[in-house]
Design a protein around this motif. Sequence first.
Motif, PDB file in Angstrom:
ATOM      1  N   ILE A  41       1.109  -1.453  -0.317  1.00 58.04           N
ATOM      2  CA  ILE A  41       0.061   0.254   0.089  1.00 58.04           C
ATOM      3  C   ILE A  41       0.572   0.839   0.121  1.00 58.04           C
ATOM      4  N   ASP A  42       0.626   2.188  -0.672  1.00 60.11           N
ATOM      5  CA  ASP A  42       1.355   3.677  -1.197  1.00 60.11           C
ATOM      6  C   ASP A  42       0.981   4.749  -0.657  1.00 60.11           C
ATOM      7  N   PHE A  43      -0.456   4.490  -0.028  1.00 63.32           N
ATOM      8  CA  PHE A  43      -0.973   5.115   0.324  1.00 63.32           C
ATOM      9  C   PHE A  43      -1.644   5.032   2.090  1.00 63.32           C
ATOM     10  N   ASP A  44      -2.486   6.846   2.206  1.00 65.83           N
ATOM     11  CA  ASP A  44      -2.576   6.831   3.943  1.00 65.83           C
ATOM     12  C   ASP A  44      -4.157   6.428   4.254  1.00 65.83           C
ATOM     13  N   GLY A  45      -5.005   6.032   3.204  1.00 66.27           N
ATOM     14  CA  GLY A  45      -6.159   5.734   3.328  1.00 66.27           C
ATOM     15  C   GLY A  45      -7.447   6.138   1.768  1.00 66.27           C
ATOM     16  N   HIS A  46      -8.131   5.751   2.608  1.00 65.93           N
ATOM     17  CA  HIS A  46      -9.204   6.279   0.950  1.00 65.93           C
ATOM     18  C   HIS A  46     -10.565   5.958   1.259  1.00 65.93           C
ATOM     19  N   LYS A  47     -11.520   6.532   0.663  1.00 68.34           N
ATOM     20  CA  LYS A  47     -12.828   6.434   1.100  1.00 68.34           C
ATOM     21  C   LYS A  47     -13.658   6.842  -0.532  1.00 68.34           C
ATOM     22  N   GLY A  48     -14.805   5.696  -0.661  1.00 63.24           N
ATOM     23  CA  GLY A  48     -15.307   5.177  -1.830  1.00 63.24           C
ATOM     24  C   GLY A  48     -16.186   6.825  -1.605  1.00 63.24           C
ATOM     25  N   ILE A  49     -16.342   7.098  -3.173  1.00 61.93           N
ATOM     26  CA  ILE A  49     -18.060   7.192  -3.467  1.00 61.93           C
ATOM     27  C   ILE A  49     -19.560   6.208  -3.209  1.00 61.93           C
ATOM     28  N   PRO A  50     -20.028   6.216  -2.490  1.00 64.28           N
ATOM     29  CA  PRO A  50     -21.153   5.454  -2.654  1.00 64.28           C
ATOM     30  C   PRO A  50     -21.774   4.969  -3.433  1.00 64.28           C
ATOM     31  N   PHE A  51     -22.209   4.155  -4.117  1.00 60.86           N
ATOM     32  CA  PHE A  51     -22.655   2.994  -5.046  1.00 60.86           C
ATOM     33  C   PHE A  51     -21.473   3.475  -6.271  1.00 60.86           C
ATOM     34  N   PHE A  52     -20.970   4.262  -5.931  1.00 59.39           N
ATOM     35  CA  PHE A  52     -20.089   4.634  -7.933  1.00 59.39           C
ATOM     36  C   PHE A  52     -17.996   4.013  -7.440  1.00 59.39           C
ATOM     37  N   SER A  53     -17.904   3.769  -6.513  1.00 62.56           N
ATOM     38  CA  SER A  53     -16.244   3.478  -6.116  1.00 62.56           C
ATOM     39  C   SER A  53     -16.074   2.088  -6.637  1.00 62.56           C
ATOM     40  N   GLY A  54     -16.406   1.250  -7.167  1.00 58.81           N
ATOM     41  CA  GLY A  54     -16.510  -0.301  -8.101  1.00 58.81           C
ATOM     42  C   GLY A  54     -17.554   0.041  -8.686  1.00 58.81           C
ATOM     43  N   ILE A  55     -16.896  -0.407  -9.803  1.00 55.25           N
ATOM     44  CA  ILE A  55     -18.359  -0.859 -10.473  1.00 55.25           C
ATOM     45  C   ILE A  55     -17.951  -1.892 -11.407  1.00 55.25           C
ATOM     46  N   HIS A  56     -18.390  -3.323 -11.516  1.00 53.91           N
ATOM     47  CA  HIS A  56     -17.748  -4.018 -12.407  1.00 53.91           C
ATOM     48  C   HIS A  56     -18.787  -5.528 -13.086  1.00 53.91           C
ATOM     49  N   PHE A  57     -18.888  -5.917 -14.694  1.00 57.68           N
ATOM     50  CA  PHE A  57     -20.105  -6.812 -15.358  1.00 57.68           C
ATOM     51  C   PHE A  57     -18.353  -6.976 -16.563  1.00 57.68           C
ATOM     52  N   ALA A  58     -19.048  -8.505 -15.829  1.00 56.47           N
ATOM     53  CA  ALA A  58     -18.736  -9.595 -16.799  1.00 56.47           C
ATOM     54  C   ALA A  58     -19.853 -10.758 -17.193  1.00 56.47           C
ATOM     55  N   ILE A  59     -19.127 -10.940 -18.657  1.00 64.49           N
ATOM     56  CA  ILE A  59     -19.948 -11.701 -18.845  1.00 64.49           C
ATOM     57  C   ILE A  59     -18.977 -13.211 -20.555  1.00 64.49           C
ATOM     58  N   GLY A  60     -19.573 -14.076 -20.652  1.00 65.23           N
ATOM     59  CA  GLY A  60     -18.716 -14.595 -21.488  1.00 65.23           C
ATOM     60  C   GLY A  60     -19.327 -15.637 -21.514  1.00 65.23           C
ATOM     61  N   SER A  61     -18.411 -16.486 -22.149  1.00 69.24           N
ATOM     62  CA  SER A  61     -19.392 -17.736 -23.032  1.00 69.24           C
ATOM     63  C   SER A  61     -17.554 -18.595 -23.905  1.00 69.24           C
ATOM     64  N   SER A  62     -17.753 -19.573 -23.314  1.00 69.97           N
ATOM     65  CA  SER A  62     -16.714 -20.539 -23.149  1.00 69.97           C
ATOM     66  C   SER A  62     -16.346 -20.915 -24.705  1.00 69.97           C
ATOM     67  N   GLY A  63     -17.461 -21.401 -25.879  1.00 74.13           N
ATOM     68  CA  GLY A  63     -17.904 -22.328 -26.619  1.00 74.13           C
ATOM     69  C   GLY A  63     -18.538 -21.297 -28.080  1.00 74.13           C
ATOM     70  N   VAL A  64     -19.188 -20.346 -27.637  1.00 78.08           N
ATOM     71  CA  VAL A  64     -20.455 -19.984 -28.936  1.00 78.08           C
ATOM     72  C   VAL A  64     -20.821 -18.599 -28.226  1.00 78.08           C
TER      73      VAL A  64
END
Length: 466
Positions: free
Chosen positions: A42-65
């Motif tokens: 860690i190279d910082f002293d603290g963090h504060k996320g913006i509620p509902f916007f600090s981390g958004i992730h979506f992934a979708i996949g298919s191995s054969g089609v």
Amino acid sequence: MRLFFTLAVFLIISNSQGQNKQLLYNVNGLPQTLLLNPGANIDFDGHKGIPFFSGIHFAIGSSGVTAYDVFEDSPNINQRITNTMRRLTHKDYFTLHQQLEIFSLGWKWGRDKYISTGIYQEADAFSYFPKDPAILAREGNNDYIGVPFDFSHVSFTGEVLTVYHIGLNRKMDDRITVGARLKLYSGIFNVESVNNTGTFLTINTPDGPNYYRHFANDVDIRVNTSGFASLQDNNTTVQEATKDLIGRAFFGGNVGVGVDMGGTYKVRDNIVISGSVQDLGLMWQRDDVENYTYKGSYQTDGLEPLFPELGPDGKAIPYWDIFEDDIDRNLVDETLQESYVTWRPFKMNAAVEFIFGETFIPCDYRVETNRKHHSKLGVHLFGIKRPKDVKYALTTYYDRKFNSNFRMKVSYTLDDYSYTNVGLLLSTRFKSFNFYLAADNLIGYFNLAKSNYQSLQLGFQFILNK
């Protein structure tokens, strides 16, 4: 019938797709790296996320089609569906992952400790392609005489939950950093069907009472659900359903516990090894539970009407009703309310980094400084446990910090989805405000219909330094 309806609905929902966060792993300056490795440097002293916007992730996949395989510009869609189903194997799979960080906070404690805490909502669905049951349902058994249809191909999981977590990161010395995180899970929905058994077989019987004989051998199919049964009540209003769902997110339903563990070891000033395990945990599914089972063994030569035979009452013999009753006695379809335990799909990470490109800073004897480098080359192995095996992805990457406000990471990943998965991470900081954007499989964005996998991540937070 309810069992197979549930199966069909879930497979339709999950026919799109895995969790793949290689781009954020080992990127100093982003609090999200702590979620992937609680023992990260860690190279910082603290963090504060913006509620509902600090981390958004979506992934979708298919191995054969891909969507293009089915909906390409061709008049015969039925033939394309048939060709696609025949080409896929029971080892092909579909995944869908979504994560939303609701609350995120971290602060330095003393000289060598860092505490982080937060809440995030997560949804994860995974399904192997049910090759034999799908072929049987679509094409029937006429062209598969003597070929058994295996019901173990039916294997899927899906869940929606809220995760509450608190973690401790400690720098043991100049070379070793370790960390751990405790997680409490609050379940909203869960569905799973794993470890199914049984086969269906048709053979020729030229000397038997009919042309064919059909065998259902040791069939044992089970679908467990939690969180769905109460929503099927027609008397439940939208307001009541909404209140129920919110309550489940705050430990009003099924609960569980898990841990993350990780560490970082600096072999030399320019070589760093790191590793982590996430979501070693389980959930107890006890509230709002329904199980659908279908089990037994049966063999039949089909119906053999005897004309003009009549029953004891002088009416025609109800051959079909007798046949149905015989099946129901041997292949039992039940709806139960039995609690069950589910294991979280735990993740594994291991990485090696080579650091180079020393950044020179103005000499000032009044300020204590450490040597800084602007570039990293790394290799990262990611694995996630699924019902039948572990799915792996191997990533190589180049991470470059251009200045104190902007960094970029380019990656190339080998996995079951594609051989052309090139990803990009951009991170920028204005004073204490940080924004990052990451995307996997950039080539796929040129034609989404032909893409097997897409992942997008972004977040806003404040990174604090004294």
